[in-house]
Design a protein around this motif. Structure first.
Motif: not given
Ligand code: NDP
Ligand code: HSE
Length: 444
Positions: A14, A189, A305
């Motif tokens: 990520t 993520g 991210a």
């Protein structure tokens, strides 16, 4: 134009791929700003065959992150693998010994070995930067290292785990089940490779230990922090808190007292009009009380991210500019050993939820145990059997031996020691069907 700054990026998940995308999207801007290019000379991950999209260019592949960390082609080693020991630690140590600057987002590693790694960085005259390790996109490390460097910090606190805040927000706003909300956080993520680090409060404690070292100039480590996670928070607590005008948050707090530092990560109730109650979803916040700057609150995305890559890239930019600072603000030799305060001395108001057998005298026994410990009650709310909120019809659970009622108590100011003694006595009396739920109320 100066020489390009060459990076070795270990970990292409990520955060790693977020960084690769950022460096590619902003390459011309960064080059103009710094007067030099930033290039990714080498990369490493577990699986070479995994599809990672575009952006890796002609970076050399390394199966072994330790080999990448030492490779002469790189000047900066960027560790985005994770884990408190193992290959991440070996690679960071190898990089520092080889006089490479290190940038990492790995709070688990730093919470356990941060001071030793900082010493290694100092000995080798290189940077150890970790802006992304605390509160994702919020620039809190730079805030403490630079903007507030001339303040004495009295307290640092915050919502430090995006996954927990996301789960609690979904449970509150959408009445979603705990497991369902966790699954969504993982898909987006936000969660750690092992999500028990998130929901158990350990990830937030890793971050709080770093903030504590930076704020108070101590070596206070992760294992000196009192940690409780959100795994025992039920929808009954969420609903009761809402009804009473509160919101449940997982909060990290470190405060310096005359007797030592009280450092804890626990679920807390905050008033619905508090600024902390407004911080929802994956958003984090960090508050700092400085003696000259006053009280500051920074709010922003705590995981994901793009925000995390932004923080990692800011550390790389500092290195490209030639900035090398002591990782924990002071030289490691000047860090003081931590004086940890026993949480029994904590003072405040408490929320308690008891599942009480519906028998004559049960309530009297409970209030007696509270008064025995000098705990004064601000409010008592009793629901009829099985009901969580008003208007809800009660249906006895199948096979229930004896009806029980949910009793919610809010106490006046008292000590943790008194609360624990009173609740232990109530449990021993046999008037409750399960362990009492106790949550601290935070006046923030
Ligand atoms: P991911 O699980 O998404 O990625 C981990 C990467 O490390 C993968 O590319 C994996 O390879 C690679 N890797 C695992 N083991 C090895 C190994 N033995 N050798 C080489 N590479 C290996 O993690 P994240 O990107 O989410 O997290 C990375 C770090 O950033 C962690 O320290 C985390 O705590 C921290 N962080 C994460 C945030 C987030 O929002 N996710 C926010 C702030 C910090 P492969 O792809 O082949 O499996
Ligand atoms: N798992 C972490 C969180 C990632 O949920 O906040 C950011 O450190």
């Amino acid at each position: 134009m100066s020489e390009p700054l060459t990076l070795g990026v270990a970990g292409l998940g990520t955060v790693g791929m977020g960084l690769i995308q950022l460096l590619s999207a902003h390459a011309p801007r960064l080059e103009k700003m710094l007067g030099r290019r930033i290039t990714v000379a080498g990369v490493s991950a577990r699986s070479r065959s995994k599809e990672r999209g575009e952006g890796l260019g002609d970076a050399r592949w390394f199966d072994d992150p330790v080999a990448l960390a030492k490779d002469p082609s790189i000047a900066v080693f960027v560790e985005l693998i994770g884990g408190e020991d193992g290959v991440a630690k070996a690679a960071v140590e190898a990089a520092l010994k080889a006089r490479k600057h290190v940038v990492t987002a790995n709070k688990a590693l730093l919470a356990k070995h941060g001071v030793a790694l900082a010493r290694l960085a100092e000995e080798n005259g290189v940077a150890l930067n970790f802006e992304a390790a605390v509160a994702g996109g919020i620039p809190i490390i730079k805030m403490l290292r630079e903007a507030l460097a001339a303040n004495e910090v009295r307290r640092v606190y915050g919502i430090l785990n995006g996954t927990c805040n996301f789960i609690l927000s979904k449970m509150t706003d959408e009445k979603r089940a705990f497991a369902d909300a966790l699954k969504e956080a993982q898909e987006r993520g936000y969660a750690e490779a092992d999500p028990s680090f998130d929901i158990g409060g350990f990830d937030a404690a890793h971050k709080l230990s770093l903030l504590t070292c930076l704020a108070f100039g101590t070596t206070l480590a992760f294992d000196q922090i009192h940690v409780e996670g959100i795994q025992h928070i039920t929808s009954a607590d969420i609903e009761a808190a809402t009804e009473l005008g509160y919101c449940i948050k997982l909060l990290g707090v470190a405060v310096e007292t005359a007797h030592g530092i009280e450092a804890r990560v626990t679920p807390v109730l905050v008033a619905e009009e508090s600024a902390l109650a407004e911080v929802s979803g994956v958003t984090n916040c960090v508050g700092i009380d400085g003696d000259f700057a006053g009280n500051l609150l920074l709010v922003g995305p705590g995981a994901g991210a793009k925000p995390t890559a932004s923080a990692v890239a800011s550390d790389i930019v500092d290195i490209a500019r030639g900035l090398v600072m002591p990782p924990f603000i002071r030289p490691t030799a000047a860090l003081e050993s931590a004086r940890k305060l026993n949480l029994k001395a904590h003072q405040g108001n408490y929320y308690v939820r008891l599942s009480v057998y519906d028998r004559p005298g049960a309530m009297a026994a409970i209030t007696k145990r509270m008064s025995d410990e000098n705990v004064s009650l601000e409010s008592i709310v009793q629901r009829r059997p099985g009901a969580v909120h008003p208007g809800q019809a009660w249906e006895p659970p199948p096979g229930a031996a004896e009806p029980a009622v949910n009793v919610i108590l809010i106490t006046h100011d008292t000590t943790e020691d008194a609360m624990r003694k009173a609740l232990r006595a109530i449990e021993k009396d046999g008037k409750v069907t399960e362990r009492p739920q106790m949550i601290r109320i935070e006046d923030l």
